[in-house]
Scaffold this active site. Structure first.
Site, PDB file in Angstrom:
ATOM      1  N   GLY A 154       0.822  -1.200   0.000  1.00  0.00           N
ATOM      2  CA  GLY A 154       0.000   0.000   0.000  1.00  0.00           C
ATOM      3  C   GLY A 154       0.857   1.251   0.000  1.00  0.00           C
ATOM      4  CB  CYS A 155       0.095   4.714  -1.019  1.00  0.00           C
ATOM      5  SG  CYS A 155      -1.532   4.923  -0.253  1.00  0.00           S
ATOM      6  CE1 TYR A 156      -1.341   8.182   4.169  1.00  0.00           C
ATOM      7  CE2 TYR A 156      -3.191   6.678   3.911  1.00  0.00           C
ATOM      8  CZ  TYR A 156      -2.700   7.965   3.997  1.00  0.00           C
ATOM      9  OH  TYR A 156      -3.561   9.036   3.916  1.00  0.00           O
ATOM     10  CB  THR A 158       5.282   2.294  -0.083  1.00  0.00           C
ATOM     11  OG1 THR A 158       4.704   1.115  -0.649  1.00  0.00           O
ATOM     12  CG2 THR A 158       6.551   2.645  -0.840  1.00  0.00           C
ATOM     13  CB  ALA A 159       5.346   6.701   2.803  1.00  0.00           C
TER      14      ALA A 159
END
Length: 326
Positions: A154-156, A158-159
């Protein structure tokens, strides 16, 4: 030349991935697909996204005939589809021998017990789930190369994980605290009042109950407190993370931990300088900035990515290139 089928190509992530794959000399696009009941079937991608006018491809309905053609012609399939849709499609294409890159959350947890709680369905394919690899590209490249079932993070996560994983051996038992802000494209293309740009105001959501919290915790191997926020901008994520490090940890120890990214071309790390979203939008990069207070043992690290790129499409492309050794 590897042939890639993209399912869910009408959404923001699917369209972005289409543009990325189209630009790769060693990849070709077998076809772009949407569901049989999609209002976008039969339309040119450029009709939906004029910025992609150079891509002369049409969105085809994913019929049984189309699925058979994908199996016959493609080397890999990318699923930019809803979690419950990917659940079945990923298992079927995997059973047909294709490499599957799933951008949903349907294969991110190895524990089947997590799915009813966080995704609202029972996982019906434990044997496929057992083969799935979490595609955090900078950390799991060997496993991505070795399997045909890749769950793109997911995007969150990954960050957050890009910022936290180098610190794993320096963390205390105190939960890292993650506050992250995403642009409205993270909510998808479907029209909703609360994600209408005129309605958006900076606000937290999913407090103490967002499905990315256990995803981050599972991959980090430690519980975290995660609070996402919806920001009034189109794309990008900025995660600001506060962690307590073990007694005796020095600034040099932190710098050494982050040196793991010295040979990672898409990750930039700076001490005492913090990233901004504008610097990573429309790029596959992650920018990290950190500062450590030796007297208190607290470290703050900020991570900036484009949610549609490093948080989705470009990381999927990374995994494709790793898998096929391109």
């Amino acid at each position: 030349m590897k042939n890639i089928a993209i399912i869910g190509a009408s959404g923001y992530t699917g369209a972005q991935l289409t543009a990325l794959v189209h630009a790769e000399s060693e990849l070709s696009i077998q076809g772009l697909y949407v569901s049989e009941n999609s209002l976008d079937k039969g339309r040119a991608l450029a009709d939906l996204y004029p910025v992609y006018s150079h891509i002369e491809l049409t969105l085809s309905p994913l019929t049984e005939e189309a699925k058979a053609n994908i199996v016959a012609e493609a080397d890999a399939v990318v699923l930019a589809t809803e979690h419950s849709v990917s659940l079945h499609l990923a298992a079927w294409f995997y059973s047909q021998g294709l490499a599957v890159f799933d951008l949903s959350g349907a294969y991110r947890f190895s524990d089947v017990a997590q799915y009813p709680k966080w995704y609202g369905f029972e996982h019906e394919y434990p044997e496929v789930l057992a083969k799935a690899v979490y595609g955090l590209a900078e950390w799991n490249a060997k496993d991505v190369a070795a399997t045909k079932m890749i769950a793109v993070p997911g995007c969150y996560p990954t960050a957050s994980l890009t910022a936290l994983k180098p610190l794993k051996n320096l963390l205390t038992s105190a939960y890292p605290v993650i506050n992250a802000v995403s642009g409205v494209t993270g909510a998808g293309r479907k029209a909703q009042l609360h994600t209408s740009f005129c309605e958006v105001s900076l606000t937290p959501y999913g407090v103490l109950g967002h499905r990315h919290q256990p995803e981050i915790a599972t991959q980090l191997g430690q519980e975290v407190i995660f609070t996402p926020h919806l920001g009034n901008f189109k794309r990008g994520i900025l995660a600001t993370i506060t962690v307590q490090l073990k007694p005796g940890t020095t600034t040099a120890d932190v710098a050494a931990a982050y040196s793991v990214y010295d040979q990672a071309p898409l990750v930039t790390v700076k001490q005492n300088q913090f990233p901004k979203v504008d610097d990573v939008v429309l790029t596959p990069n992650c920018h990290l900035g950190w500062k450590f207070d030796e007297s208190s043992g607290y470290l703050v690290v900020a991570s900036a990515i484009d949610n549609l790129m490093k948080g989705a499409a470009s990381q999927a492309l990374q995994c494709i290139k790793i898998h096929f050794n391109l």
